[in-house]
Design an enzyme around this catalytic site. Sequence first.
Site, PDB file in Angstrom:
ATOM      1  CB  THR A 183      -0.919   0.003   1.235  1.00 16.09           C
ATOM      2  OG1 THR A 183      -1.788  -1.126   1.164  1.00 16.09           O
ATOM      3  CG2 THR A 183      -1.757   1.271   1.278  1.00 16.09           C
ATOM      4  CE  LYS A 239       2.049   1.985   4.989  1.00 12.69           C
ATOM      5  NZ  LYS A 239       1.681   1.314   3.707  1.00 12.69           N
ATOM      6  CE  LYS A 270      -5.522  -1.241   1.560  1.00 13.22           C
ATOM      7  NZ  LYS A 270      -4.263  -1.985   1.681  1.00 13.22           N
TER       8      LYS A 270
END
Length: 290
Positions: free
Chosen positions: A99, A242, A174
């Site tokens: 990701t 994150k 995502k």
Amino acid sequence: MTDKTIAFIGLGTMGFPMAGHLANAGFQVVVFNRTTATAEKWLETYAGKMARTPAEAAQNADVVLTCVGNDHDVREVYCGEEGILSAVRPGTLLIDHTTASADVAREIAEAAQQVSASFLDAPVSGGEAGAVNGCLTIMVGGSEEDFSKAQPIFQPYAKASTLMGSIGFGQITKMANQICIAGVLQGLSEAITLAKAAGLDIQKMTDVLKHGAAGSWQLENRAVTMAEDKFDFGFAIDWMRKDLAICFEAAEKLNVSLPLTHQVDVEYEKLQQRGLNRADTSVLIKQFDS
């Protein structure tokens, strides 16, 4: 046994079982991990070989898969001195399951093109349980041709994969996924807090609500555990923050406002400061602790 050799780089919470599924499916798997002990542990469980560098892992591979931490790690494993692109053969398919940002996906795709390799950005959803059980969802950016080539590779560890558009669109999808999760968990945290205060049976509440408009994966899989103060399910606050930072950076470039997501991120930061940084994201409910 297939004659295809797969290099798998990054044996973290997700990568370890994903690489294992490929080995069990009969692929010849070569693994690399920065912590050698983790690669050695993987070899105790699965059939395969271990490489000393990403370049060594990639040099004879038909397909290279990466699943690392962040943009910096992606750049390092692909473009570093002993990175994938220094040794990969022309025609190799490169697939990044990290990701990361759409920008780094486009950057690596361009660099791969320079050495006649192809690239897909392919972040996954489903968490540790999805990786262990081989039922991840993969959102992909790249060409139709490369996406088709990737299907036999995805099959052992994914229940679904969808081509979302050109390079970077997997990562944008995502981001949308993580924004949705943040919002759902905030709503679920408030709902459970209200229900518990009123003395409602959370299991019964879940059984009723899951069939209606409030139904969600988080409701079915986390409502009861949140009410029971259980938060050890693999996807930690540190990782979520994150991911949300990537969302905020992209939103700023697109001149898009994400007010609820920012609110949730602030609450996660407070929970980190309380030492809950490794707890599952459903620990968001503890923002209401008195």
